[in-house]
Design a protein around this motif. Structure first.
Motif, PDB file in Angstrom:
ATOM      1  N   UNK A  12       4.455  -6.001  -3.061  1.00  0.00           N
ATOM      2  CA  UNK A  12       4.133  -6.473  -4.416  1.00  0.00           C
ATOM      3  C   UNK A  12       2.738  -6.012  -4.832  1.00  0.00           C
ATOM      4  N   UNK A  13       1.795  -6.059  -3.896  1.00  0.00           N
ATOM      5  CA  UNK A  13       0.434  -5.589  -4.207  1.00  0.00           C
ATOM      6  C   UNK A  13       0.461  -4.090  -4.507  1.00  0.00           C
ATOM      7  N   UNK A  53       1.352 -14.391   4.423  1.00  0.00           N
ATOM      8  CA  UNK A  53       1.869 -13.032   4.611  1.00  0.00           C
ATOM      9  C   UNK A  53       1.185 -12.239   5.710  1.00  0.00           C
ATOM     10  N   UNK A  54       0.085 -12.706   6.252  1.00  0.00           N
ATOM     11  CA  UNK A  54      -0.590 -11.985   7.329  1.00  0.00           C
ATOM     12  C   UNK A  54      -1.033 -10.598   6.895  1.00  0.00           C
ATOM     13  N   UNK A  55      -0.570  -9.587   7.630  1.00  0.00           N
ATOM     14  CA  UNK A  55      -0.980  -8.210   7.367  1.00  0.00           C
ATOM     15  C   UNK A  55      -0.556  -7.718   5.988  1.00  0.00           C
ATOM     16  N   UNK A  56       0.465  -8.311   5.413  1.00  0.00           N
ATOM     17  CA  UNK A  56       0.880  -7.922   4.071  1.00  0.00           C
ATOM     18  C   UNK A  56      -0.182  -8.203   3.032  1.00  0.00           C
ATOM     19  N   UNK A  57      -1.079  -9.143   3.335  1.00  0.00           N
ATOM     20  CA  UNK A  57      -2.165  -9.468   2.411  1.00  0.00           C
ATOM     21  C   UNK A  57      -3.510  -8.934   2.884  1.00  0.00           C
ATOM     22  N   UNK A  58      -3.676  -8.670   4.183  1.00  0.00           N
ATOM     23  CA  UNK A  58      -4.982  -8.218   4.669  1.00  0.00           C
ATOM     24  C   UNK A  58      -5.130  -6.708   4.706  1.00  0.00           C
ATOM     25  N   UNK A  59      -4.027  -5.978   4.810  1.00  0.00           N
ATOM     26  CA  UNK A  59      -4.116  -4.518   4.902  1.00  0.00           C
ATOM     27  C   UNK A  59      -4.425  -3.843   3.566  1.00  0.00           C
ATOM     28  N   UNK A  60      -3.833  -4.246   2.433  1.00  0.00           N
ATOM     29  CA  UNK A  60      -4.201  -3.602   1.162  1.00  0.00           C
ATOM     30  C   UNK A  60      -5.672  -3.837   0.798  1.00  0.00           C
TER      31      UNK A  60
END
Length: 124
Positions: free
Chosen positions: A16-17, A59-66
């Motif tokens: 989504x991001x 979301x874990x990595x789904x929110x920290x990687x972007x």
């Protein structure tokens, strides 16, 4: 089964991001650099108002990687440094929190420049 659910949450939030970024590229006249900076600022802003940490918890990595996650990391570092060191934490907290990532990016960029031939591509 739990790992599958966590992967799905990370994929959906991270996707989504990235979808927001793609829409900005396709339908606005913003340059990619401005979009990237906007994502970092959005991460800082969302962290400041307390919205991004619950997203990271979900979301874990789904929110920290972007890149919004990088902005979140900077804001979190500043907040912790201000709590520990006072006013000077505003200047040092973000870089202290992100030092490992920034250092790795610079080092890997240097190594890649040694391995590959850098330069502009020209079409003939």
């Amino acid at each position: 089964m739990e790992i599958l659910i966590n992967c799905l949450k990370a994929f959906l939030v991270g996707g989504a991001i990235c979808l927001v970024g793609q829409v900005l590229i396709d339908y606005t006249k913003l340059t990619p650099a401005r979009i990237l900076v906007s994502f970092i600022v959005a991460g800082v802003f969302l962290s400041a108002i307390g919205v991004y940490q619950p997203l990271v918890d979900f979301a874990g990595a789904g929110a920290t990687v972007p890149l919004t996650g990088f902005g979140h990391l900077l804001a979190k570092g500043v907040k912790e440094a201000v709590d520990e060191f006072g006013f000077i934490g505003i200047l040092t907290g973000g870089l202290s929190a992100a030092a490992a990532g920034i250092g790795t990016a610079v080092t890997m960029g240097f190594i890649c420049s040694l391995i590959f031939k850098p330069g502009d591509r020209t079409t003939s």
